[in-house]
Design a protein around this motif. Structure first.
Motif, mmCIF file in Angstrom:
data_model
loop_
_atom_site.group_PDB
_atom_site.id
_atom_site.type_symbol
_atom_site.label_atom_id
_atom_site.label_comp_id
_atom_site.label_asym_id
_atom_site.label_seq_id
_atom_site.Cartn_x
_atom_site.Cartn_y
_atom_site.Cartn_z
ATOM 1 N N ALA A 248 7.645 41.354 13.214
ATOM 2 C CA ALA A 248 7.790 40.051 12.574
ATOM 3 C C ALA A 248 6.460 39.315 12.655
ATOM 4 N N TYR A 249 5.945 38.922 11.511
ATOM 5 C CA TYR A 249 4.700 38.169 11.413
ATOM 6 C C TYR A 249 5.026 36.745 10.969
ATOM 7 N N PHE B 186 6.610 23.804 7.861
ATOM 8 C CA PHE B 186 7.167 25.031 7.303
ATOM 9 C C PHE B 186 6.763 26.217 8.182
ATOM 10 N N THR B 187 7.694 27.145 8.361
ATOM 11 C CA THR B 187 7.402 28.395 9.053
ATOM 12 C C THR B 187 7.823 29.552 8.163
ATOM 13 N N PHE B 188 6.897 30.481 7.937
ATOM 14 C CA PHE B 188 7.145 31.669 7.125
ATOM 15 C C PHE B 188 7.122 32.883 8.047
ATOM 16 N N THR B 189 8.174 33.698 7.995
ATOM 17 C CA THR B 189 8.255 34.913 8.802
ATOM 18 C C THR B 189 8.478 36.106 7.881
ATOM 19 N N ALA B 190 7.664 37.144 8.042
ATOM 20 C CA ALA B 190 7.793 38.364 7.252
ATOM 21 C C ALA B 190 7.980 39.539 8.192
ATOM 22 N N VAL B 191 8.972 40.382 7.923
ATOM 23 C CA VAL B 191 9.219 41.591 8.703
ATOM 24 C C VAL B 191 8.693 42.777 7.916
ATOM 25 N N SER B 192 7.767 43.512 8.510
ATOM 26 C CA SER B 192 7.152 44.629 7.796
ATOM 27 C C SER B 192 6.466 45.566 8.789
ATOM 28 N N PRO B 193 6.407 46.860 8.464
ATOM 29 C CA PRO B 193 5.597 47.774 9.277
ATOM 30 C C PRO B 193 4.126 47.747 8.881
ATOM 31 N N ASP B 194 3.808 47.015 7.826
ATOM 32 C CA ASP B 194 2.451 46.971 7.283
ATOM 33 C C ASP B 194 1.872 45.576 7.523
ATOM 34 N N ASP B 195 0.977 45.445 8.493
ATOM 35 C CA ASP B 195 0.471 44.120 8.825
ATOM 36 C C ASP B 195 -0.345 43.510 7.689
ATOM 37 N N SER B 196 -1.082 44.327 6.942
ATOM 38 C CA SER B 196 -1.862 43.805 5.825
ATOM 39 C C SER B 196 -0.952 43.222 4.753
ATOM 40 N N LEU B 197 0.111 43.938 4.427
ATOM 41 C CA LEU B 197 1.077 43.437 3.440
ATOM 42 C C LEU B 197 1.735 42.158 3.938
ATOM 43 N N ALA B 198 2.115 42.150 5.208
ATOM 44 C CA ALA B 198 2.802 40.973 5.755
ATOM 45 C C ALA B 198 1.930 39.731 5.644
ATOM 46 N N MET C 144 7.652 36.640 -1.925
ATOM 47 C CA MET C 144 7.425 37.547 -0.806
ATOM 48 C C MET C 144 8.263 38.813 -0.933
ATOM 49 N N LYS C 145 9.499 38.667 -1.374
ATOM 50 C CA LYS C 145 10.365 39.840 -1.540
ATOM 51 C C LYS C 145 9.828 40.747 -2.642
ATOM 52 N N LYS C 146 9.357 40.158 -3.732
ATOM 53 C CA LYS C 146 8.799 40.941 -4.832
ATOM 54 C C LYS C 146 7.569 41.729 -4.385
ATOM 55 N N MET C 147 6.830 41.183 -3.424
ATOM 56 C CA MET C 147 5.639 41.859 -2.908
ATOM 57 C C MET C 147 5.987 43.020 -1.974
ATOM 58 N N GLY C 148 7.269 43.134 -1.602
ATOM 59 C CA GLY C 148 7.683 44.252 -0.762
ATOM 60 C C GLY C 148 8.139 43.875 0.626
ATOM 61 N N ILE C 149 8.325 42.576 0.902
ATOM 62 C CA ILE C 149 8.831 42.138 2.206
ATOM 63 C C ILE C 149 10.353 42.187 2.151
ATOM 64 N N ALA C 150 10.929 43.190 2.804
ATOM 65 C CA ALA C 150 12.380 43.417 2.723
ATOM 66 C C ALA C 150 13.171 42.530 3.666
ATOM 67 N N GLY C 151 12.523 41.910 4.616
ATOM 68 C CA GLY C 151 13.212 41.025 5.547
ATOM 69 C C GLY C 151 12.321 39.880 5.960
ATOM 70 N N GLN D 3 16.022 41.501 11.028
ATOM 71 C CA GLN D 3 14.966 41.375 12.013
ATOM 72 C C GLN D 3 14.412 42.765 12.338
ATOM 73 N N PRO D 4 13.285 42.850 13.045
ATOM 74 C CA PRO D 4 12.683 44.158 13.318
ATOM 75 C C PRO D 4 13.605 45.143 14.016
ATOM 76 N N ASP D 5 14.545 44.657 14.825
ATOM 77 C CA ASP D 5 15.448 45.569 15.534
ATOM 78 C C ASP D 5 16.674 45.930 14.713
ATOM 79 N N GLY D 6 16.737 45.461 13.467
ATOM 80 C CA GLY D 6 17.858 45.791 12.598
ATOM 81 C C GLY D 6 19.000 44.800 12.649
ATOM 82 N N SER D 7 18.893 43.771 13.470
ATOM 83 C CA SER D 7 19.970 42.790 13.580
ATOM 84 C C SER D 7 19.801 41.699 12.529
ATOM 85 N N GLY D 8 20.880 40.928 12.341
ATOM 86 C CA GLY D 8 20.815 39.789 11.436
ATOM 87 C C GLY D 8 20.082 38.625 12.072
ATOM 88 N N TRP D 9 19.950 37.572 11.299
ATOM 89 C CA TRP D 9 19.256 36.378 11.773
ATOM 90 C C TRP D 9 20.269 35.402 12.362
#
Length: 351
Positions: free
Chosen positions: A30-31, A42-54, A192-199, A214-220
């Motif tokens: 989570a970035y 405002f707080t923006f959180t992006a979940v991704s395995p790709d830090d550059s994309l996030a 953000m979702k269109k750019m590939g941020i799935a969560g 969330q990164p562990d697969g749980s809901g928010w």
């Protein structure tokens, strides 16, 4: 509006790597990036395995929110809303299709709520001081009646053929504050979702939208604040692909004879809306939820619940002046009877 939604990013730990590959795929993280936008935090959180994309997506979401603020701000002298207000009673103003459509949607919500939500509230005179102090009395009734003489969503003239907005009376003003943060959150999330941020999760000072996991697969996990105990939690729920938007009257208020009067004004009467301390709307559209919390606040517990119960896919929970929690049909909450969890991040008040 004032919000007390508390966003708890409560994680059970990182997910275990799957398989026996020598070089497993990067695990999602989570970035987060924060900024002061639209007069709020405002707080923006992006979940991704790709830090550059996030980080690219976070910057893009932030810039999109900034763009909408410049376009529709009540305070920016260059915004299209300011131009509409400046030329009230003079002539129609050509606006971008985006602005025209947003204003048109606000008028539909006004019709739906019988005027409880009304962007022309800005036409009212400022006769109250919400300083958290005890006041001797309310303004006299003549002053209050006069303060709302120019308010009326039905007066706003839209012409789709020319894409113009016209306020027919001098002194009329519109202010999209009751919906603009929700709109900004929605547009940022879509980008953000269109750019590939799935969560991810975006919190516009109480206008919260979360999607995916969330990164562990749980809901928010979203916690709802307790008006009687600042920075504490009354209840919580776990959601995904939903908005949770809260308005409250216990950050900006004054009292008369021990009774609270919050900053949300009934546009019909000119008096502060009473009967509720907190309104939380849950639905898939964060823009709609942002408008509905004001509408329910003005309508009060009985009529507010009746409105929400008529709307498909929309739920709400209310806390009334006595501290009682009320919920719409089918709404389920988890009660929380102690201070906010240490892992919860506290949101700042909505303007």
């Amino acid at each position: 509006m004032v919000a007390t939604t508390l966003v708890g990013l409560l994680r059970s730990g990182p997910a275990e790597a799957q398989g026996t590959q020598a070089a497993p795929a990067p695990r999602a993280r989570a970035y987060t990036r924060s900024a002061h936008l639209m007069g709020s935090h405002f707080t923006f959180t992006a979940v991704s395995p790709d830090d550059s994309l996030a980080w690219r997506a976070l910057r893009a979401g932030l810039r999109e929110t900034q763009r909408i603020d410049r376009l529709c701000s009540y305070w920016d002298s260059t915004s299209q809303i300011t131009k509409i207000n400046r030329l009230a009673g003079v002539r129609p103003v050509v606006v971008d299709q985006e602005v025209f459509d947003l204003i048109e949607r606000t008028l539909k919500i006004s019709a739906l709520s019988d005027g409880a939500f009304d962007i022309t509230f800005a036409s009212g005179d400022k006769i109250y001081k919400f300083d958290k102090q005890a006041h001797a009395s309310l303004p006299d009734s003549a002053t209050v009646r006069n303060s709302v003489r120019r308010i009326g969503w039905q007066k706003v003239k839209l012409d789709p053929a020319t894409r113009t907005v016209f306020l027919p009376e001098k002194g009329m003003r519109i202010n999209l504050a009751g919906i603009l943060q929700g709109y900004g959150v929605r547009r940022a999330q879509e980008l953000m979702k269109k750019m590939g941020i799935a969560g991810g999760l975006i919190n516009g000072s109480g206008d919260v939208y979360c999607w995916g996991q969330q990164p562990d697969g749980s809901g928010w996990r979203i916690a709802i604040g307790d008006p009687a105990r600042p920075q504490s939690v009354s209840s919580w729920l776990t959601v995904s692909d939903l908005a949770v938007v809260t308005a409250g009257n216990y950050e900006q208020y004054f009292t008369v004879g021990g009774r609270y009067y919050g900053h949300i004004i009934n546009p019909h009467t000119g008096y502060p809306a009473t009967g509720l301390r907190s309104v939380t709307i849950i639905c898939p559209d964060v823009e709609l939820a942002d408008a509905l919390d004001d509408a329910v606040f003005v309508l009060g517990p009985e009529q507010g619940l009746a409105l929400i119960n008529r709307l498909k896919g929309v739920s709400c929970t209310l806390i009334d002046d006595s501290g009682q929690t009320l919920v719409s049909k089918g709404m389920q909450l988890h009660s929380y009877h102690s201070a906010a969890p240490a892992a919860a991040a506290h949101s700042t008040p909505k303007p």
